[in-house]
Scaffold this motif. Structure first.
Motif, PDB file in Angstrom:
ATOM      1  N   GLY A 144       0.815  -1.208   0.000  1.00 54.91           N
ATOM      2  CA  GLY A 144       0.000   0.000   0.000  1.00 54.91           C
ATOM      3  C   GLY A 144       0.847   1.255   0.000  1.00 54.91           C
ATOM      4  N   SER A 145       0.191   2.372   0.053  1.00 51.22           N
ATOM      5  CA  SER A 145       0.893   3.653  -0.010  1.00 51.22           C
ATOM      6  C   SER A 145       1.300   4.128   1.377  1.00 51.22           C
ATOM      7  N   HIS A 146       2.208   5.086   1.392  1.00 47.74           N
ATOM      8  CA  HIS A 146       2.708   5.603   2.664  1.00 47.74           C
ATOM      9  C   HIS A 146       1.624   6.422   3.358  1.00 47.74           C
ATOM     10  N   GLN A 147       1.838   6.654   4.635  1.00 49.82           N
ATOM     11  CA  GLN A 147       0.876   7.390   5.443  1.00 49.82           C
ATOM     12  C   GLN A 147       1.619   8.427   6.268  1.00 49.82           C
ATOM     13  N   ALA A 148       1.135   9.665   6.262  1.00 53.51           N
ATOM     14  CA  ALA A 148       1.738  10.732   7.050  1.00 53.51           C
ATOM     15  C   ALA A 148       1.076  10.780   8.420  1.00 53.51           C
ATOM     16  N   LEU A 149       1.877  10.806   9.464  1.00 55.36           N
ATOM     17  CA  LEU A 149       1.380  10.909  10.832  1.00 55.36           C
ATOM     18  C   LEU A 149       1.846  12.236  11.403  1.00 55.36           C
ATOM     19  N   LYS A 150       0.956  12.931  12.068  1.00 50.61           N
ATOM     20  CA  LYS A 150       1.283  14.193  12.741  1.00 50.61           C
ATOM     21  C   LYS A 150       0.804  14.087  14.174  1.00 50.61           C
ATOM     22  N   TRP A 151       1.505  14.742  15.081  1.00 51.51           N
ATOM     23  CA  TRP A 151       1.124  14.664  16.481  1.00 51.51           C
ATOM     24  C   TRP A 151       1.458  15.946  17.199  1.00 51.51           C
ATOM     25  N   THR A 152       0.882  16.067  18.380  1.00 55.34           N
ATOM     26  CA  THR A 152       1.201  17.146  19.292  1.00 55.34           C
ATOM     27  C   THR A 152       1.176  16.577  20.703  1.00 55.34           C
ATOM     28  N   PHE A 153       1.913  17.186  21.593  1.00 55.23           N
ATOM     29  CA  PHE A 153       1.942  16.746  22.987  1.00 55.23           C
ATOM     30  C   PHE A 153       0.989  17.598  23.810  1.00 55.23           C
ATOM     31  N   HIS A 154       0.298  16.953  24.717  1.00 53.29           N
ATOM     32  CA  HIS A 154      -0.529  17.643  25.703  1.00 53.29           C
ATOM     33  C   HIS A 154      -0.068  17.123  27.050  1.00 53.29           C
ATOM     34  N   ASN A 155       0.677  17.930  27.757  1.00 52.23           N
ATOM     35  CA  ASN A 155       1.293  17.490  29.007  1.00 52.23           C
ATOM     36  C   ASN A 155       0.288  17.503  30.158  1.00 52.23           C
ATOM     37  N   VAL A 156      -0.260  16.341  30.427  1.00 50.89           N
ATOM     38  CA  VAL A 156      -1.176  16.155  31.548  1.00 50.89           C
ATOM     39  C   VAL A 156      -0.460  15.260  32.543  1.00 50.89           C
ATOM     40  N   SER A 157      -0.411  15.683  33.790  1.00 49.27           N
ATOM     41  CA  SER A 157       0.345  14.902  34.762  1.00 49.27           C
ATOM     42  C   SER A 157      -0.360  13.618  35.162  1.00 49.27           C
ATOM     43  N   VAL A 158      -1.680  13.637  35.291  1.00 45.25           N
ATOM     44  CA  VAL A 158      -2.403  12.455  35.735  1.00 45.25           C
ATOM     45  C   VAL A 158      -3.715  12.359  34.955  1.00 45.25           C
ATOM     46  N   LEU A 159      -4.017  11.162  34.476  1.00 49.51           N
ATOM     47  CA  LEU A 159      -5.333  10.921  33.894  1.00 49.51           C
ATOM     48  C   LEU A 159      -6.261  10.535  35.027  1.00 49.51           C
ATOM     49  N   SER A 160      -7.378  11.224  35.123  1.00 51.05           N
ATOM     50  CA  SER A 160      -8.267  10.949  36.255  1.00 51.05           C
ATOM     51  C   SER A 160      -9.218   9.809  35.931  1.00 51.05           C
ATOM     52  N   GLY A 161      -9.568   9.077  36.945  1.00 50.11           N
ATOM     53  CA  GLY A 161     -10.523   7.995  36.843  1.00 50.11           C
ATOM     54  C   GLY A 161     -11.808   8.391  37.557  1.00 50.11           C
ATOM     55  N   PRO A 162     -12.576   7.421  37.961  1.00 54.21           N
ATOM     56  CA  PRO A 162     -13.800   7.728  38.691  1.00 54.21           C
ATOM     57  C   PRO A 162     -13.479   8.423  40.007  1.00 54.21           C
ATOM     58  N   PRO A 163     -14.362   9.286  40.472  1.00 58.60           N
ATOM     59  CA  PRO A 163     -14.088   9.976  41.736  1.00 58.60           C
ATOM     60  C   PRO A 163     -14.015   8.992  42.908  1.00 58.60           C
TER      61      PRO A 163
END
Length: 77
Positions: free
Chosen positions: A56-75
């Motif tokens: 197949g053909s090539h694919q371009a990937l782009k990204w950015t960082f979002h600096n989050v210290s902790v992913l929160s779960g249920p309270p």
């Protein structure tokens, strides 16, 4: 055109994905190549990567960082 969207941690853990179209290859293979080639090597100045699948053909990937210290779960009770 946006074909695939993913959210993953800096360590490479895949947290969420959304397909906008059918792809000829597994998009996770492209993400694995991105993590190995760019993110683990900490190329912070680079924000594009070209994935070349075996078929197949090539694919371009782009990204950015979002600096989050902790992913929160249920309270906590």
């Amino acid at each position: 055109m946006l074909d695939f969207f993913a959210i993953f941690s800096r360590g490479g853990a895949l947290l969420w994905t959304l397909n906008f179209t059918a792809l000829r290859h597994n998009p996770v293979d492209a993400l694995n190549a991105l993590v190995r080639s760019c993110l683990m090597e900490e190329r912070s100045g680079v924000n594009t990567f070209t994935y070349m699948p075996k078929t197949g053909s090539h694919q371009a990937l782009k990204w950015t960082f979002h600096n989050v210290s902790v992913l929160s779960g249920p309270p906590h009770a």
